[in-house]
Enzyme design. Structure first.
Site, short mmCIF file in Angstrom:
data_model
loop_
_atom_site.label_atom_id
_atom_site.label_comp_id
_atom_site.label_asym_id
_atom_site.label_seq_id
_atom_site.Cartn_x
_atom_site.Cartn_y
_atom_site.Cartn_z
N SER A 43 0.62 -1.26 -0.08
CA SER A 43 -0.11 -0.07 -0.11
C SER A 43 0.98 1.33 -0.06
O SER A 43 1.53 1.41 1.07
CB SER A 43 -1.06 0.11 1.26
OG SER A 43 -1.73 0.98 1.09
N THR A 61 -16.63 -11.45 -11.32
CA THR A 61 -16.07 -11.88 -12.55
C THR A 61 -17.14 -13.09 -13.09
O THR A 61 -18.00 -13.43 -12.35
CB THR A 61 -14.55 -12.37 -12.56
OG1 THR A 61 -14.68 -13.95 -11.91
CG2 THR A 61 -13.53 -11.59 -11.87
N ILE A 71 -14.81 -15.36 -7.83
CA ILE A 71 -13.85 -14.63 -8.09
C ILE A 71 -14.19 -13.20 -8.31
O ILE A 71 -14.85 -13.07 -9.22
CB ILE A 71 -12.83 -15.15 -9.28
CG1 ILE A 71 -12.43 -16.53 -9.00
CG2 ILE A 71 -11.72 -14.00 -9.62
CD1 ILE A 71 -11.56 -17.30 -10.15
N TYR A 72 -13.71 -12.10 -7.55
CA TYR A 72 -13.99 -10.71 -7.77
C TYR A 72 -12.67 -10.17 -8.56
O TYR A 72 -11.57 -10.56 -8.24
CB TYR A 72 -14.26 -10.02 -6.63
CG TYR A 72 -15.52 -10.58 -5.88
CD1 TYR A 72 -15.45 -11.83 -5.21
CD2 TYR A 72 -16.52 -10.11 -5.95
CE1 TYR A 72 -16.62 -12.42 -4.61
CE2 TYR A 72 -17.73 -10.28 -5.21
CZ TYR A 72 -17.86 -11.76 -4.68
OH TYR A 72 -18.95 -12.21 -4.10
N CYS A 107 -0.35 7.86 -6.27
CA CYS A 107 -0.62 9.42 -7.17
C CYS A 107 0.30 10.47 -6.38
O CYS A 107 0.42 11.56 -7.14
CB CYS A 107 -2.16 9.99 -6.68
SG CYS A 107 -3.31 8.84 -7.55
#
Lengths: 553, 553
Positions: free
Chosen positions: A38, A272, A277-278, A42
């Site tokens: 993490s 998905t 499964i995401y 940006c």
């Protein structure tokens, strides 16, 4: 419940943390290929430029915080190399210990993100051709920028290209930006980014638009970048940032459905084609909130929200992703450009009917010191006034106006609603009639047919024998520059000089920004003239016809 | 069509200009009692303080512009003394020529505004007791502030009182503010303006709250202001700004319907009880947009919009005023406080059920330099999450968040919608999870019962034998100050030290701002504990229990 998350920033970490909040006893494993699950991606350009002085600042959620505070089983330098859906296991390569193993899952969340596109240009694999995706990239660029470099070439004038340009200039590096499109920030409408181009040039950035790099050749001290035009730019290093591609190889190899742009197809719960499964973040294809069409928009905010939604859905909470609006902002040398919703370009491409207006207000009351100019373009449906998109460029208050319009689009508001919007007003913050209200007034008057307008491109095409261009500014303003062939009758004198306005021609009225032109249009309409007002006035006309190329080269 | 407008700023001038745009041939007469039909009244304090250096800047629309550009028959120093509805004429006193005459009308627009309330306090009529409504008032105060004055007393800590205080301090004048309420900005919720009070004190302003002026007595060199407590404050001059009253005498005498607060009653087209007479601006009673109840809110933005609507309605255009939200902002010494919609106070008074949350985010990403703290209070309906009101206080980005929430209220959005809002994000402008999203997350979790919260006032009342206050911050933070009786178990250690948390008590978790307290609440809930999180954490608790009174006196 055992959840495996592939990839940290930003959707993966959000999903994992949310999953923990939903369930204390879930086993949650986060695999991160690199060292940092993490970090503030940006912020990378600003670390390169020194605005963010400490590298540690970029580590938003250090591993220890993820492990202790959220009880996540974070495994870094651990790349998932294969998903075996039949067995519900992932194959992992642990680079630190150079070993391979498998891990089972009940639910899998793919957050592999997107990777910079590197076109097959000769020499692009040189160590002197950098990109900026992760911390090691930033480290390399930081080193390059602080090791006596004097010249850099940036290929690609998107958000990252422009932010990197600003930050290299901060390091006293002379920057050349090479961009294939005729403009910087290619997804935007050209006239709205022209002030950004002017500003970049004024800061000494050399822009090579409608141009591309055809070869990179290392030299003893740096790298030569050859352009399509034949020009060769000598630099200490080059940066390639011409967009990203969904990193969907793993998903593709697992047999998950992939869209034509390479993004993983998901439903509005981020599932998905395999319900166990995401996928979230830059790797997925999203629906454009306004156009209701599939698109690929890499943004941090949507990635975070998608992560939450995937975790919620796993634990049976109702949560649906509504689509991505494409709200985006970029700052460069004190100027800001922001947009939300559809651009005019996109609407033309999708053959969606639209109308647009331009206004050039100041960010706060002109009578209070420090007011700065902005240009706001509002795009709306001509039949019902639904807001389709907005773009704004200026110095202060740009983010505020686009944020207000972003939520207006989310809420399905029309330009008529903007007339009634009640925003903060004190002279140092805004206007009693805020730019948002003004945009609403102008657009609503257009739809009500109280205020017929025309745009600058139509004036170019207008047949002079049929058109009378009427400049209603003061004689001094007129003398300072005007549209060729225009006749000057100041608004204050117009009603007494109506006999000078031909009754057999189409009148095009204009002033500096559109307001006096509107008054003239109202007066002439009611006197029986065929008249339209030039939206945005001479200021918008100048954007197209007289870009400021005085500075830079 | 002959339209008479009584009064210029801000509704009258808007109505007159809009009427001209609707009709070239209407006869439009504007009567202005004073010399200036259109001036920047919100700028007056800043002219007094010198921030606006030139008095001419305040003349937003000079008379010549109104006459020439809009063809308005503007008559200054002309007071309408009587409206004769039967004959449809107004009686006018021309002070310059000391003559009286009548003028007929087809439609009349009353924009007489509101005048400062001057309570019957002995000595209040002294020349050394000033007010600030118009340019001559500002001239007097400017003279007083730049003639060697060292001390001033301001009675009333509303917007104008606070703005005047700032501007007198700018002139090196020591300021004492006397306010009847226990807080500055009385319509706001006390805990939200406390940072403004602290800030005023830090700038040397003396606050006398729960206090009032009982007498003004001129002295050879100034004025003595006696307070209810017995204290006498010596000053060079005093300023009374304890609110305004609708200047509705003319309307009352004409037999128009007047509300209990003294405001002229109008329908949603701004028509009074006489369909040929409209009223706009501070003189009218409006409907509160959220509460749907009559109220009296003097604001420039609504006045302008009401003027447009009245003119539109006269010319048969559909136009309805939707009510006033009460969006307001005040800046003082670099701090900003803003609100929109209903305050908690109002909701309690109206017996409307509500829930509230506090967050303390930074205006932009913490890893980018210059981030400043803000406090955002979001008030919403507990059953469906409809947004009822919001207040924000901080340094930067306050106006932006309240503007976004103002339009969210206008659109009827809920806290669930705020979760999905897609706003501008780059690190110098905001967060990937903007404070707007965060407020939405927190409030939505509360409604979903995923996140039971408690407020600081409940903690005071909690019975210690029944309550276990759990501080989940670090040991260092705990050592730096904590809620009396709290037990410290850092969030990172909580799951390993659950045996230290009593199972037979109500647990109140807290951290610095509420985020770690939320994580603790989630963890404990799922382990079977009765637990609530202190909304806004120790930061909100301190607001109530440890106001910073270190500076000032």
């Amino acid at each position: 419940m055992k959840i495996i998350v592939i990839g940290g920033v930003a959707g993966g970490a959000s999903a994992a943390a949310r999953a923990r909040r939903m369930s204390e006893d879930a086993e949650i494993v986060v695999f991160e290929r690199g060292l940092y699950p993490s970090f503030a991606n940006c912020g990378l350009p600003y670390y390169v430029g020194g605005e963010i002085a400490s590298r540690d600042k970029l580590l938003v959620a250090p591993i220890e915080m993820l492990r202790q505070r959220h009880r996540l089983d974070v495994r870094v330098q651990s790349e998932v190399t294969r998903i075996d859906r039949d067995k519900a296991v992932v194959h992992v390569h642990d680079a630190a210990q150079n070993r391979d193993y498998t891990e089972t899952y009940d639910k899998l969340i793919i957050a592999t993100g997107a990777s910079p596109f590197r076109p097959p240009i000769p020499g692009i694999d040189s160590d002197r051709v950098l990109e900026l995706r992760d911390l090691p990239d930033a480290d390399r660029m930081h080193t390059a920028a602080t090791s006596g470099a004097k010249h850099a070439v940036i290929v690609g004038a998107g958000f990252i290209g422009i932010e990197v340009a600003e930050n290299l200039v901060r390091r006293d590096i002379e920057v050349t930006i090479v961009e294939l499109a005729e403009q910087v920030l290619p997804p935007w409408d050209a006239e709205m980014v022209q002030p950004i181009e002017d500003h970049l040039r004024q800061q000494g950035v050399r822009l090579r638009l409608s141009e591309s790099a055809t070869a990179f050749a290392e030299t003893p001290s740096g790298i030569d970048v050859t352009l399509k035009s034949g020009e060769t730019v000598q630099a200490d290093f080059a940066v390639v940032c011409i967009g990203v591609r969904p990193e969907s190889r793993l998903s593709l190899e697992a047999g998950l459905e992939i869209g034509p742009r390479g993004g993983v197809i998901v439903n509005d719960s981020m599932q998905t084609s395999d319900p166990n499964i995401y996928a979230v973040g830059d790797v997925v294809e999203v629906q454009d909130f306004v156009a209701k069409q599939p698109t690929q928009i890499p943004l941090a905010g949507p990635a975070n929200r998608q992560g939450r939604i995937a975790a919620d859905h796993i634990f049976g909470k109702p949560a649906t992703y509504r689509g991505t609006q494409g709200t985006a902002i970029v700052g460069v040398f004190g100027k800001t450009a922001a947009m939300t919703g559809q651009s005019e370009k996109q609407l033309i491409r999708n053959q969606v009917p639209y109308e647009k207006i331009y206004i050039h207000p100041s960010d706060h009351a002109g009578y209070y010191p420090g007011a700065t100019a902005m240009t706001l373009k509002l795009i709306f449906a001509p039949h019902d006034g639904a807001i389709l998109g907005a773009q704004c460029v200026g110095t202060n208050g740009v983010d505020k106006r686009i944020d207000v319009l972003a939520i207006a689009i989310q809420a399905g508001l029309t330009v008529f609603d903007l007339e009634e919007t009640e925003l903060c007003y004190a002279p140092q913050y805004g206007h009693a009639k805020d730019p948002i209200n003004m945009a609403g007034f102008v657009a609503s008057n257009v739809i009500r047919k109280d205020h017929p307008i025309v745009h600058v491109d139509a004036i170019e095409q207008a047949d002079d024998s049929e058109t009378f261009v009427l400049d209603v500014r003061t004689t001094a303003e007129f003398a300072g520059g005007h549209i060729q062939g225009a006749t000057n009758i100041p608004i204050e004198e117009l009603r007494d000089r109506l006999d000078e306005v031909p009754t057999d021609k189409q009148i095009v009225a204009y002033c500096k920004v559109g307001q006096r032109g509107y008054l003239a249009t109202r007066a002439l309409l009611q006197n029986g003239y065929r008249v339209v007002n030039l939206s945005g006035g001479y200021t918008t006309w100048q954007r197209r016809h007289q870009p400021d190329t005085s500075a830079g080269s």
